[in-house]
Structure formats: C-alpha cells, structure tokens
Design a protein around this motif. Structure first.
Motif, PDB file in Angstrom:
ATOM      1  N   GLU A   4       0.810  -1.301   0.061  1.00 29.70           N
ATOM      2  CA  GLU A   4       0.093  -0.177  -0.121  1.00 29.70           C
ATOM      3  C   GLU A   4       0.833   1.368   0.051  1.00 29.70           C
ATOM      4  O   GLU A   4       0.615   2.332  -0.523  1.00 29.70           O
ATOM      5  N   ASP A   5       1.926   1.022   0.458  1.00 25.07           N
ATOM      6  CA  ASP A   5       2.779   2.220   0.585  1.00 25.07           C
ATOM      7  C   ASP A   5       3.262   2.989  -1.014  1.00 25.07           C
ATOM      8  O   ASP A   5       3.740   4.106  -0.962  1.00 25.07           O
ATOM      9  N   ILE A   6       3.281   2.109  -2.121  1.00 20.75           N
ATOM     10  CA  ILE A   6       3.460   2.409  -3.142  1.00 20.75           C
ATOM     11  C   ILE A   6       2.551   3.481  -3.507  1.00 20.75           C
ATOM     12  O   ILE A   6       2.751   4.497  -4.345  1.00 20.75           O
ATOM     13  N   VAL A   7       1.059   3.209  -3.142  1.00 22.58           N
ATOM     14  CA  VAL A   7       0.146   4.075  -3.592  1.00 22.58           C
ATOM     15  C   VAL A   7       0.077   5.413  -2.845  1.00 22.58           C
ATOM     16  O   VAL A   7       0.043   6.411  -3.215  1.00 22.58           O
ATOM     17  N   PHE A   8       0.319   5.152  -1.431  1.00 20.40           N
ATOM     18  CA  PHE A   8       0.462   6.489  -0.714  1.00 20.40           C
ATOM     19  C   PHE A   8       1.601   7.330  -0.986  1.00 20.40           C
ATOM     20  O   PHE A   8       1.416   8.414  -0.937  1.00 20.40           O
ATOM     21  N   GLY A   9       2.470   6.867  -1.575  1.00 18.26           N
ATOM     22  CA  GLY A   9       3.770   7.630  -1.875  1.00 18.26           C
ATOM     23  C   GLY A   9       3.774   8.172  -2.978  1.00 18.26           C
ATOM     24  O   GLY A   9       4.768   8.871  -3.682  1.00 18.26           O
ATOM     25  N   ASP A  10       2.941   7.556  -4.082  1.00 20.50           N
ATOM     26  CA  ASP A  10       2.853   8.126  -5.519  1.00 20.50           C
ATOM     27  C   ASP A  10       2.121   9.745  -5.383  1.00 20.50           C
ATOM     28  O   ASP A  10       1.056   9.788  -5.117  1.00 20.50           O
ATOM     29  N   LYS A  11       2.946  10.640  -5.592  1.00 27.39           N
ATOM     30  CA  LYS A  11       2.376  12.204  -5.627  1.00 27.39           C
ATOM     31  C   LYS A  11       1.309  12.625  -6.709  1.00 27.39           C
ATOM     32  O   LYS A  11       0.801  13.428  -6.465  1.00 27.39           O
ATOM     33  N   ASP A  12       1.231  11.571  -7.594  1.00 25.10           N
ATOM     34  CA  ASP A  12       0.306  11.856  -8.750  1.00 25.10           C
ATOM     35  C   ASP A  12      -1.038  11.137  -8.381  1.00 25.10           C
ATOM     36  O   ASP A  12      -2.140  11.745  -9.037  1.00 25.10           O
ATOM     37  N   VAL A  13      -1.101  10.507  -7.355  1.00 28.27           N
ATOM     38  CA  VAL A  13      -2.414   9.827  -6.727  1.00 28.27           C
ATOM     39  C   VAL A  13      -3.277  11.079  -5.997  1.00 28.27           C
ATOM     40  O   VAL A  13      -2.844  11.513  -5.040  1.00 28.27           O
ATOM     41  N   ASP A  14      -4.375  11.142  -6.457  1.00 35.03           N
ATOM     42  CA  ASP A  14      -5.069  12.253  -6.016  1.00 35.03           C
ATOM     43  C   ASP A  14      -6.025  11.813  -4.560  1.00 35.03           C
ATOM     44  O   ASP A  14      -6.315  12.371  -3.722  1.00 35.03           O
ATOM     45  N   ALA A  15      -6.507  10.523  -4.953  1.00 33.52           N
ATOM     46  CA  ALA A  15      -7.377   9.797  -3.671  1.00 33.52           C
ATOM     47  C   ALA A  15      -7.223   8.532  -3.983  1.00 33.52           C
ATOM     48  O   ALA A  15      -6.761   7.639  -4.764  1.00 33.52           O
ATOM     49  N   VAL A  16      -7.695   7.791  -2.710  1.00 32.95           N
ATOM     50  CA  VAL A  16      -7.622   6.432  -2.449  1.00 32.95           C
ATOM     51  C   VAL A  16      -9.106   5.929  -1.991  1.00 32.95           C
ATOM     52  O   VAL A  16      -9.675   6.742  -1.198  1.00 32.95           O
ATOM     53  N   ALA A  17      -9.248   4.604  -2.249  1.00 32.37           N
ATOM     54  CA  ALA A  17     -10.451   3.884  -1.873  1.00 32.37           C
ATOM     55  C   ALA A  17     -10.149   3.015  -0.902  1.00 32.37           C
ATOM     56  O   ALA A  17      -9.011   1.901  -1.323  1.00 32.37           O
ATOM     57  N   LEU A  18     -10.503   3.062   0.525  1.00 35.93           N
ATOM     58  CA  LEU A  18      -9.995   2.003   1.350  1.00 35.93           C
ATOM     59  C   LEU A  18     -11.058   0.973   1.631  1.00 35.93           C
ATOM     60  O   LEU A  18     -11.950   1.350   2.325  1.00 35.93           O
ATOM     61  N   CYS A  19     -10.936  -0.340   1.009  1.00 38.80           N
ATOM     62  CA  CYS A  19     -11.869  -1.303   1.149  1.00 38.80           C
ATOM     63  C   CYS A  19     -11.264  -2.652   1.984  1.00 38.80           C
ATOM     64  O   CYS A  19     -11.633  -3.777   1.547  1.00 38.80           O
ATOM     65  N   THR A  20     -10.424  -2.163   2.886  1.00 37.41           N
ATOM     66  CA  THR A  20      -9.876  -3.166   3.821  1.00 37.41           C
ATOM     67  C   THR A  20     -10.815  -3.536   4.922  1.00 37.41           C
ATOM     68  O   THR A  20     -11.909  -2.714   5.045  1.00 37.41           O
ATOM     69  N   LEU A  21     -10.443  -4.372   5.830  1.00 30.17           N
ATOM     70  CA  LEU A  21     -11.300  -4.286   7.085  1.00 30.17           C
ATOM     71  C   LEU A  21     -11.047  -3.265   8.108  1.00 30.17           C
ATOM     72  O   LEU A  21     -10.083  -2.275   8.042  1.00 30.17           O
ATOM     73  N   ALA A  22     -11.983  -2.944   9.142  1.00 27.03           N
ATOM     74  CA  ALA A  22     -11.982  -2.065   9.703  1.00 27.03           C
ATOM     75  C   ALA A  22     -10.721  -1.787  10.668  1.00 27.03           C
ATOM     76  O   ALA A  22     -10.246  -0.671  10.914  1.00 27.03           O
ATOM     77  N   ASP A  23     -10.128  -2.651  11.129  1.00 23.63           N
ATOM     78  CA  ASP A  23      -9.054  -2.353  11.898  1.00 23.63           C
ATOM     79  C   ASP A  23      -7.876  -1.974  11.207  1.00 23.63           C
ATOM     80  O   ASP A  23      -6.716  -1.527  11.879  1.00 23.63           O
ATOM     81  N   ALA A  24      -7.854  -2.244   9.997  1.00 21.98           N
ATOM     82  CA  ALA A  24      -6.630  -1.566   9.103  1.00 21.98           C
ATOM     83  C   ALA A  24      -6.744   0.006   8.677  1.00 21.98           C
ATOM     84  O   ALA A  24      -5.802   0.464   8.206  1.00 21.98           O
ATOM     85  N   ARG A  25      -8.060   0.430   8.809  1.00 25.64           N
ATOM     86  CA  ARG A  25      -8.437   1.770   8.254  1.00 25.64           C
ATOM     87  C   ARG A  25      -7.939   2.896   8.983  1.00 25.64           C
ATOM     88  O   ARG A  25      -7.337   3.838   8.169  1.00 25.64           O
ATOM     89  N   PRO A  26      -7.655   2.859  10.270  1.00 24.91           N
ATOM     90  CA  PRO A  26      -7.106   3.922  10.855  1.00 24.91           C
ATOM     91  C   PRO A  26      -5.690   4.398  10.308  1.00 24.91           C
ATOM     92  O   PRO A  26      -5.419   5.792  10.118  1.00 24.91           O
ATOM     93  N   GLU A  27      -4.869   3.478  10.314  1.00 28.26           N
ATOM     94  CA  GLU A  27      -3.453   3.730  10.093  1.00 28.26           C
ATOM     95  C   GLU A  27      -3.445   4.052   8.342  1.00 28.26           C
ATOM     96  O   GLU A  27      -2.604   4.958   8.075  1.00 28.26           O
ATOM     97  N   GLN A  28      -4.206   3.415   7.671  1.00 35.19           N
ATOM     98  CA  GLN A  28      -4.304   3.981   6.307  1.00 35.19           C
ATOM     99  C   GLN A  28      -4.876   5.175   5.944  1.00 35.19           C
ATOM    100  O   GLN A  28      -4.493   6.000   5.084  1.00 35.19           O
ATOM    101  N   ILE A  29      -5.871   5.415   6.720  1.00 32.87           N
ATOM    102  CA  ILE A  29      -6.548   7.091   6.621  1.00 32.87           C
ATOM    103  C   ILE A  29      -5.609   7.923   7.119  1.00 32.87           C
ATOM    104  O   ILE A  29      -5.213   8.857   6.310  1.00 32.87           O
ATOM    105  N   ALA A  30      -4.602   7.888   7.958  1.00 33.12           N
ATOM    106  CA  ALA A  30      -3.638   8.761   8.532  1.00 33.12           C
ATOM    107  C   ALA A  30      -2.625   8.860   7.349  1.00 33.12           C
ATOM    108  O   ALA A  30      -1.957  10.001   7.224  1.00 33.12           O
ATOM    109  N   LYS A  31      -2.003   7.736   6.879  1.00 30.93           N
ATOM    110  CA  LYS A  31      -1.200   7.618   5.744  1.00 30.93           C
ATOM    111  C   LYS A  31      -1.685   8.512   4.589  1.00 30.93           C
ATOM    112  O   LYS A  31      -0.880   9.234   3.994  1.00 30.93           O
ATOM    113  N   ALA A  32      -2.841   8.233   4.286  1.00 28.88           N
ATOM    114  CA  ALA A  32      -3.627   9.077   3.160  1.00 28.88           C
ATOM    115  C   ALA A  32      -3.604  10.457   3.371  1.00 28.88           C
ATOM    116  O   ALA A  32      -2.917  11.441   2.746  1.00 28.88           O
TER     117      ALA A  32
END
Length: 373
Positions: free
Chosen positions: A61-89
């Motif tokens: 996932e860090d490849i996606v978060f690290g790409d400066k050209d990406v405007d948005a992400v859709a997080l479709c993982t389980l609930a316990d993974a989302r806080p960290e992913q939202i923070a990264k985004a």
C-alpha cells in the motif's frame, strides 16, 4: 470523456467484495483514472488484473500512498486496518473514500475524526443509504410540509444474511456491521441527535451475541423512532425472502419505502400530493458515491457525500444500542446445531442474501452474488 490529465487519479486498497464494487464504479466513471489496485492476496490481484488491464497491481500500500500523482484512495480493507491507512492518506495529501466503520473500536473511530479534521482533504465514508434516491425523495417530501410535523420514524431490515463468523470480524455483530446504516438513516431523517433508547435482542441459535436487535426511543427534538435489524429471516426457507422498510409518520401524512433488492417502491401520501414511484434499488450506490466524491473534489466543497463524523456517530450509537440489548438480557432461541445446518447450506449457495466472501466471484464466472446486505 476527460483526458487523463483532467481526470482524478485514484488507487484502490483492498480488492475483495467491496473493493471490486468500487473498481467497477470507478472504471465506469469518466471523472476517475484508476491507476493502482493493491491487495495482499495473490488471488485478488489476479482478479484485479482481469478486471482492470493496464492498471498497476501491487501488494504494498505504501507504493500507492507514496505516489504524488495519486489524488485519492479508496480504502476497502477491514475496519481495524483503516485508521493507519487513513492517517497515511491524509498526511500524504490524498482524499479518501472509506468503507465503514472507519476503525475497529469506537475510541479509534473518534481519533480518526479528530485527525481528519486537521487536514485539508476530503474524507467520505460509504454510508450507502445517504446516496439512495428513495431516502432523498422521502426527506424532500418531509421538508415540503406534506406530512405535517415529523413524529415517528420506523425502520426494519431483516434478511437471511450474514451468519456469525462470516466476515464480520472487526466490523462487529450484525446490529453494528449492518444496523449502523439504519441508525444513521433515522438520525438523518430526524435532523436531531439521539436522546433516549431501549433495546431488546435475541441470541439466535444460542450464539454469544444478539443476532436480532430491536431498539426504540426518542430524538432531542421529540421525534420517536424504532429500528429493527437482524440476519435471522428464514435462512432455511426453501425460497428465501426478506422484510425491509422505512415508514415515516407525520401529524398529517405519511411516507414509506419498501424494496426487493432490485426495485424500490416509495409511497408518498401528503396533504395535497399522492405519489407512488418505483425505480432501481441500486445495490450499494457506490456509483453515486464515487461520482459525488469526484465532483466534490473538483468543486472544492462537499456536494453531498457522507462524512466521517456521521459514520462515527452512527457507529457509536449502534454499539451503545447493541450493548443495551445485551444488558437487558438477550434470550437464547435455537441450538448451535441449527447454526451449523444453516452454515452448511450457505456454503453451497451461489445466489442468496449476504453470502460470505468465498462465494463472491469475479465476472469471469456466472455465480456472482446478486443479493447482498
């Protein structure tokens, strides 16, 4: 269609059942350019490659978060993974479309609200009922004054859907995983906060948690509500059915909705206006969500997508109502053997209500589930 420079670049993280639904909606929307799909599962990545040729398929996932050209992400993982992913985004300056709930515990969910409030990005949550035409029609009818003063909101959603141990995990028991949608709908209709509530549950098949919950109470503005939710509705029936409705009662008129997961029927009975409308139910309304979210990013303001705070309030209240049902004593009805029998049947079904993830197939098969809660 906009050219690739004008379209918003988006990556999907998590390509299971909901990730695939987001993928379908994004690929069919001219405002989006899907550039990444990320999943740890090799099988999910293979499905992604078939569905989205030309899209970068990754397992980090860090490849996606690290790409400066990406405007948005859709997080479709389980609930316990989302806080960290939202923070990264948000820290990477990316807009976020997330599944609900946004965390595995209510404390983490409120922390997500506090975090996202600090960043100048948009964060939407897939509270799909807020994207539904039938709810919007009813709300507009209420606001028109045709039913007089709003007095009573009644909502039920009962299907032979998800069983215990079938993919809930961090999303919690049935009244939280699914019921929070209807806790949100009632609050949306009332335009007020919850004031009082009393809940009763049933521990179907002697499961540890209530799998059917009915709650009634009041909002701070005096509107009364009752909500009934349970995946308990005739699992072993030869021909399955369900019972889902919204019933809004005013001092002078009513508005109501029923659906069969294919068509929704809205009946409006007001002082001067009588309308019956039948149209497509629209499943999870993800197509509406991703469209409104894209237009909101382009406009620089929320044009109608569900926000994190609304999701967390619904999650918080559904947990409180669920635990009230536990506190009030949820009797055990049925045996564990009944649950085993139901589970055995569901493992062989290819078309049913809320089938578990292992029965959700990619479009290369003819067994795609058509009825999901």
């Amino acid at each position: 269609m906009l050219n690739s420079k004008d379209r918003l670049k988006v990556g999907i993280i998590g390509f299971g059942r909901m990730g695939q639904k987001f993928g379908d909606a994004i690929l069919s929307n001219p405002l989006w350019d899907l550039v990444y799909i990320c999943d740890l599962s090799e099988e999910a990545r293979k499905i992604a490659a078939k569905k989205a040729p030309g899209v970068k398929i990754v397992d980090n996932e860090d490849i996606v978060f690290g790409d400066k050209d990406v405007d948005a992400v859709a997080l479709c993982t389980l609930a316990d993974a989302r806080p960290e992913q939202i923070a990264k985004a948000v820290k990477a300056g990316k807009h976020v479309m997330a599944e609900k709930p946004v965390a595995g515990t209510i404390e983490e969910e409120w922390a997500v609200v506090e975090l996202t409030d600090k960043y100048d990005v948009m964060v939407g949550v897939n509270m799909f009922n807020r994207n539904a035409w039938y709810h919007k029609d009813i709300i507009n009818f209420i606001k028109s004054g045709e039913i007089g003063d709003l007095a009573i909101i009644r909502i039920a959603h009962m299907t032979p859907g998800h069983m215990p141990q079938e993919g809930h995990g961090p999303e919690g028991p049935a009244f939280h995983d699914c019921g929070m949608h209807y806790v949100d709908v009632a609050r949306w209709y009332a335009e007020s906060e919850y004031a009082t509530y009393h809940a009763q549950g049933v521990r179907m098949w002697s499961h540890v948690d209530p799998w059917w919950v009915q709650v009634h109470g009041t909002f701070k503005n005096g509107v009364v509500f009752d909500i009934t939710q349970g995946f308990v509705y005739g699992h072993m029936a030869k021909y399955q059915t369900h019972n889902s409705y919204v019933d809004v009662i005013g001092t002078k008129g009513i508005a109501r909705m029923t659906h069969d997961f294919k068509k929704a029927t809205v009946e409006l009975r007001g002082i001067n206006t009588t309308i019956t409308k039948v149209d497509d139910f629209g499943d999870k309304k993800i197509d509406v969500f991703v469209d409104v979210f894209a237009k909101s990013i382009m406009a620089g303001k929320n044009l109608g997508f569900p926000e994190v705070r609304d999701s967390v309030i619904a999650s918080d209240m559904s947990w409180k109502m669920f635990y009230d049902a536990v506190k009030n004593g949820a009797p055990c009805i049925g045996k564990v053997e009944d649950m085993d029998e139901i589970m055995a049947r569901r493992r062989t079904m290819t078309n049913g209500y809320g089938l578990p993830c292992w029965q959700i197939h990619d479009d290369t098969t003819n067994k795609k589930n058509k009825r999901e809660c």
